[in-house]
Scaffold this motif. Structure first.
Motif, short mmCIF file in Angstrom:
data_model
loop_
_atom_site.label_atom_id
_atom_site.label_comp_id
_atom_site.label_asym_id
_atom_site.label_seq_id
_atom_site.Cartn_x
_atom_site.Cartn_y
_atom_site.Cartn_z
N VAL A 2 -1.44 5.05 12.59
CA VAL A 2 -1.47 3.72 11.98
C VAL A 2 -2.13 3.78 10.62
CG1 VAL A 2 -2.36 1.37 12.19
CG2 VAL A 2 -1.43 2.52 14.20
N ASP A 3 -3.24 4.50 10.52
CA ASP A 3 -3.95 4.60 9.24
C ASP A 3 -3.09 5.29 8.18
OD1 ASP A 3 -6.49 4.66 7.53
OD2 ASP A 3 -6.04 6.81 7.69
N VAL A 4 -2.39 6.34 8.56
CA VAL A 4 -1.57 7.08 7.60
C VAL A 4 -0.48 6.18 7.02
CG1 VAL A 4 0.13 8.94 7.38
CG2 VAL A 4 -2.02 9.35 8.57
N VAL A 5 0.18 5.40 7.87
CA VAL A 5 1.22 4.49 7.38
C VAL A 5 0.62 3.38 6.53
CG1 VAL A 5 2.90 2.76 8.12
CG2 VAL A 5 2.86 4.98 9.22
N GLU A 6 -0.52 2.86 6.97
CA GLU A 6 -1.17 1.78 6.22
C GLU A 6 -1.60 2.26 4.83
OE1 GLU A 6 -2.82 -2.21 5.89
OE2 GLU A 6 -1.38 -1.28 7.26
N GLN A 7 -2.15 3.46 4.73
CA GLN A 7 -2.60 3.97 3.44
C GLN A 7 -1.41 4.24 2.51
OE1 GLN A 7 -5.76 3.90 2.50
NE2 GLN A 7 -6.15 3.09 4.56
N ALA A 8 -0.33 4.77 3.07
CA ALA A 8 0.86 4.99 2.25
C ALA A 8 1.42 3.65 1.75
CB ALA A 8 1.91 5.73 3.07
N PHE A 9 1.39 2.65 2.60
CA PHE A 9 1.85 1.31 2.25
C PHE A 9 1.03 0.74 1.09
CE2 PHE A 9 0.93 -3.24 3.16
CZ PHE A 9 2.19 -3.79 2.95
N LEU A 10 -0.29 0.85 1.19
CA LEU A 10 -1.15 0.31 0.14
C LEU A 10 -0.97 1.06 -1.18
CD1 LEU A 10 -4.42 -0.27 2.23
CD2 LEU A 10 -2.79 -1.99 1.45
N LYS A 11 -0.89 2.40 -1.10
CA LYS A 11 -0.70 3.19 -2.32
C LYS A 11 0.64 2.87 -2.97
CE LYS A 11 -3.56 7.20 -1.08
NZ LYS A 11 -4.48 7.06 -2.23
N SER A 12 1.65 2.65 -2.15
CA SER A 12 2.97 2.32 -2.69
C SER A 12 2.93 1.03 -3.48
CB SER A 12 3.98 2.21 -1.54
OG SER A 12 5.25 1.85 -2.04
N HIS A 13 2.21 0.03 -2.95
CA HIS A 13 2.11 -1.23 -3.69
C HIS A 13 1.23 -1.10 -4.93
CE1 HIS A 13 4.39 -4.21 -1.42
NE2 HIS A 13 4.07 -3.54 -0.33
N GLU A 14 0.20 -0.28 -4.83
CA GLU A 14 -0.68 -0.08 -5.99
C GLU A 14 0.05 0.59 -7.15
OE1 GLU A 14 -3.83 2.19 -4.34
OE2 GLU A 14 -4.73 0.51 -3.26
N THR A 15 1.04 1.40 -6.84
CA THR A 15 1.76 2.14 -7.89
C THR A 15 3.16 1.56 -8.13
OG1 THR A 15 2.53 3.74 -6.22
CG2 THR A 15 0.50 4.28 -7.43
N ALA A 16 3.39 0.34 -7.66
CA ALA A 16 4.71 -0.26 -7.81
C ALA A 16 5.11 -0.40 -9.28
CB ALA A 16 4.74 -1.63 -7.13
N ALA A 17 4.17 -0.76 -10.13
CA ALA A 17 4.49 -0.94 -11.55
C ALA A 17 4.87 0.39 -12.19
CB ALA A 17 3.30 -1.56 -12.27
N ILE A 18 4.18 1.46 -11.78
CA ILE A 18 4.49 2.79 -12.31
C ILE A 18 5.89 3.19 -11.89
CG2 ILE A 18 3.77 5.21 -12.35
CD1 ILE A 18 0.96 4.27 -11.56
N ARG A 19 6.18 2.96 -10.63
CA ARG A 19 7.51 3.31 -10.10
C ARG A 19 8.59 2.53 -10.83
NH1 ARG A 19 9.68 4.80 -4.98
NH2 ARG A 19 11.76 5.56 -5.51
N GLU A 20 8.31 1.27 -11.15
CA GLU A 20 9.30 0.44 -11.84
C GLU A 20 9.60 1.00 -13.23
OE1 GLU A 20 12.15 -2.34 -11.94
OE2 GLU A 20 10.87 -1.87 -10.21
N LYS A 21 8.56 1.50 -13.92
CA LYS A 21 8.78 2.10 -15.24
C LYS A 21 9.68 3.33 -15.14
CE LYS A 21 4.41 2.49 -16.64
NZ LYS A 21 3.30 2.77 -17.59
N MET A 22 9.47 4.12 -14.08
CA MET A 22 10.31 5.30 -13.88
C MET A 22 11.76 4.90 -13.62
SD MET A 22 7.72 7.63 -11.56
CE MET A 22 8.98 8.86 -11.21
#
Length: 743
Positions: free
Chosen positions: A667-687
């Motif tokens: 559960v923690d592994v999925v939750e952390q990946a989820f949070l990191k994904s949202h934290e870097t959403a703007a970076i991903r959008e630039k790519m």
């Protein structure tokens, strides 16, 4: 005038009622007399008093209860390794057993004066909910001693001596309890029980003692293999008339130490790959002194009523808590996984087929948590709503089944490969157990909810049945004569209300003050409450005792009553939370789905009613336009799905009971990946704007070298990619039982 009416109208009517009304067995009567009616009666009145429900307020915890959840419960969850419990040891570790005893987890409901925690039903429910999101096996182990069992029965019916001896020992774990009711010959049908005791004299502690010689075979007994004290239900007989003239004395409940001579205990069942202790036990010519009967000798024959009274409350807490926790876990993890998992270059949570399933998962979690909180709030206030508890057990466990099935579909391979990182597998396997126990859902739905609810909640029907069975026929006529004008007036009001609201689509139904835009839902609730009440009246009058055997009709009417209850709780929860705008998609989805289900159930009743003309008549009177409320729209489904695929207060509120895991847990592994994904959403959008859609190392380096992202952003996106990759992996093994790593 009254004498003539009684002679020519009431007396013939009484004879007719005796013929058509369903007969009530002793066990059914005990079940109906146990507990009480509550909001279910309001829903079957045709005009619910919403102020009564809304003024209850939200459930609350004391400082001590909150501290216990934040302390020992949190610590327990951190100790649990569910993979080791379920697949390696097939048992809870000695350290956890000791922790449970030391921290009085088996004494949650036992008063402080006896060494227990003395917590409220709300606290009890929240404790079980949180533990169940970590391990169903540990959740069941904690749940059972605090539900239907010796502790609750002793508190309600035990003698002072029994309470003083057993309750402290149960609270601190010196005694582990189990309760033996089910036998091979009698599961849901307790009247068929063959476990038998005979009143006799025997020797106990070297003295001639009045007691019972008992033989039994019980199975499916949770905690049975490790129990030190067995609550035992059996039929007692007095063939030698030692106690009086009667020979068959009825179902009786006693407490039997499991080290008593003739008791065999210790073997295990293995329920659906769950590791909680469960097993059979036997008694062969076991002598039980009279003072081992719970409540003493005066409670001979009262066992079934005692059990039904306990079940009226306990059934509304135990399995609904486990089910709510499972549904919340499904919502939290599936929303996160759907966001981070990509196929064809996009998040699978953006596929509309997945979004509809996500919406269902979110909606079920919202409804179950709402109903769970409302029910435990009622229990906090001392109520024992028997029909509501049956609704909660059946529909919470069924809701969990739907939710976890959808979650498994979305997770796909991630959820069907066993291993320490699979956080859904054991919940999935626990569903058939939850569906089956404490009253199998099929029977609860088809026989109990409406069968008991229609009679218990009706303002006059049970009294009329009692008048019809009065051995003094003259007194019965007088009782019925007093009830008939009231019942007739009730029927006329119900007919007028149901027809008016049915033909006008509920537009002019009332709603409580201060509910804002949700008023439209309250109006529809009043509409369908009136419709159900009228349909109930007509069904009982036209089918009488035959309705009891028309289980498909009874089940559908029970579904309508259940939906009305669940939706009432959902409206109350929204109101208690302050009607947050961001939660509105959940409310809209739940209400639309509920009304759709109600209309489907009612139309199926009309189309399948045994007397076809009456079925058509009910349809014409109450739903002349057929389906008038559409199911939740695609727009509403997308809004619900998005709520659990992004961090928000709504997502946290919806999944408040979930233990988020130790670092490195699934559960923690999925939750952390989820949070990191949202934290870097703007970076991903630039790519993506630069035409770089992949998160591979090469793609990230390309984006950095072209100046699309900075060095710091490159590091962040790589960390996100690593976290996501770890979250979507599954466990693999060198050989059976030898785990090596994750893919």
């Amino acid at each position: 005038m009254s004498t003539l009416r009684q002679k020519w109208i009431t007396a013939p009517l009484l004879k007719w009622i005796k013929k058509v009304l369903p007969p009530i067995s002793d066990t059914e009567r005990a079940a109906m007399e146990a507990g009480e009616v509550w909001w279910d009666a309001e829903l079957l009145s045709g005009k619910p008093d919403w102020e009564q429900l809304l003024e209850m307020g939200p459930p609350t915890l004391t400082d001590a209860e909150q501290a216990y959840i934040d302390g020992p419960v949190e610590e327990l969850c951190k100790m649990i390794d569910d993979w080791q419990i379920s697949y390696e040891d097939h048992d809870i570790s000695p350290e956890i057993w000791e922790f449970l005893k030391k921290n009085r987890f088996f004494g949650i409901i036992i008063p402080e004066e006896y060494g227990g925690l003395g917590f409220s039903p709300t606290a009890h429910a929240q404790i079980v909910t949180k533990i169940s999101t970590r391990s169903t096996s540990v959740g069941v182990t904690v749940m059972v001693p605090n539900s239907l069992g010796p502790g609750e029965l002793l508190m309600a019916h035990g003698t002072d001596e029994q309470k003083q001896h057993y309750l402290p020992r149960l609270a601190d774990g010196r005694d582990i309890p189990c309760f033996g009711l089910t036998s091979p010959e009698a599961g849901s049908d307790a009247a068929s029980m063959v476990d038998r005791g005979v009143v006799c004299y025997g020797e106990y502690k070297g003295e001639k003692t009045l007691g019972m010689r008992v033989n039994w075979h019980k199975r499916y007994i949770t905690l049975g293999p490790v129990a030190t004290v067995l609550g035992l239900a059996f039929k007692l007989y007095d063939p030698e008339h030692i106690l009086g003239d009667e020979e068959a004395l009825g179902i009786t409940v006693a407490l039997v130490p499991t080290d008593t001579e003739g008791v065999t205990i210790g073997q295990r069942h293995l329920p659906a790959m769950q590791a909680f202790m469960n097993g059979p036990n036997w008694g062969k010519d076991v002598f039980i002194p009279m003072d081992w009967i719970i409540g003493g000798q005066e409670n001979i024959g009262h066992g079934w009523h005692m059990l039904m009274s306990a079940l009226a409350a306990g059934r509304g807490i135990s399995l609904p808590s486990l089910s709510t926790g499972g549904a919340q876990l499904a919502a939290r993890t599936t929303g996160a996984y759907a966001h981070i998992r990509e196929q064809f270059g996009i998040s699978i949570g953006k596929f509309e087929g997945v979004q509809r399933r996500l919406a269902e998962i979110a909606g079920i979690a919202y409804v179950l948590d709402s109903a769970h909180k409302t029910t435990t709030r009622a229990l906090d206030q001392g109520r024992k709503p028997a029909v509501v508890s049956a609704i909660m057990k059946a529909h919470a466990t069924n809701g969990l089944r739907q939710s976890i099935n959808d979650a498994m579909d979305i997770h796909a391979g991630k959820a069907i490969i066993d291993g320490p990182s699979n956080y859904l597998g054991n919940v999935y396997r626990a569903v058939p157990v939850a569906i089956t126990v404490e009253g199998a859902n099929i029977l609860t739905r088809s026989l109990m909810i409406f069968g008991q609810g229609a009679i218990r909640c009706h303002p006059y029907l049970l009294q009329e049945m009692e008048a019809a069975t009065n051995p003094d026929s003259e007194a019965g006529v007088k009782e019925l004569d007093a009830l008939l004008p009231k019942h007739l007036l009730f029927q006329l009001k119900t007919l007028g209300r149901a027809m008016f609201h049915g033909w006008t689509g509920g537009l002019f139904a009332s709603s409580p003050k201060g509910v804002g835009d949700a008023a439209k839902y309250y109006r529809q609730m009043n509409r369908y409450s009136a419709v159900l009440t009228l349909v109930t009246e007509i069904s009982l009058m036209s089918l009488g005792g035959e309705l009891k055997r028309k289980e498909m009709i009874s089940a559908r009417l029970g579904d309508v009553l259940s939906e009305l209850y669940l939706m009432s709780c959902t409206l109350k929860r929204f109101h208690d939370d302050g009607s947050p705008k961001q939660d509105r998609p959940l409310l809209e989805f739940a209400m639309r789905s509920g009304f759709h289900n109600i209309e489907v159930s009612l139309l199926e009743v009309f189309h399948n009613f045994p007397v076809r003309f009456i079925g058509h008549l009910m349809h014409f009177l109450t739903m002349p336009w057929g389906h008038s409320i559409r199911a939740a729209s695609d727009r509403q489904a997308r809004a619900c799905a998005n709520l659990i695929m992004a961090p928000s207060e709504t997502r946290d509120r919806l999944t408040q009971g979930v233990f988020l895991g130790n670092p490195g847990d699934g559960v923690d592994v999925v939750e952390q990946a989820f949070l990191k994904s949202h934290e870097t959403a703007a970076i991903r959008e630039k790519m993506k704007k630069a035409g770089i859609r992949s998160l591979s190392v090469e793609a990230v380096e390309e984006a950095r070298s072209k100046g699309v992202i900075s060095d710091e952003e490159s590091t962040q996106i790589k960390q996100t990619a690593e976290a996501v990759d770890k979250a979507i992996q599954v466990d693999h093994f060198e050989s059976l039982g030898e785990q090596t790593a994750t893919d």
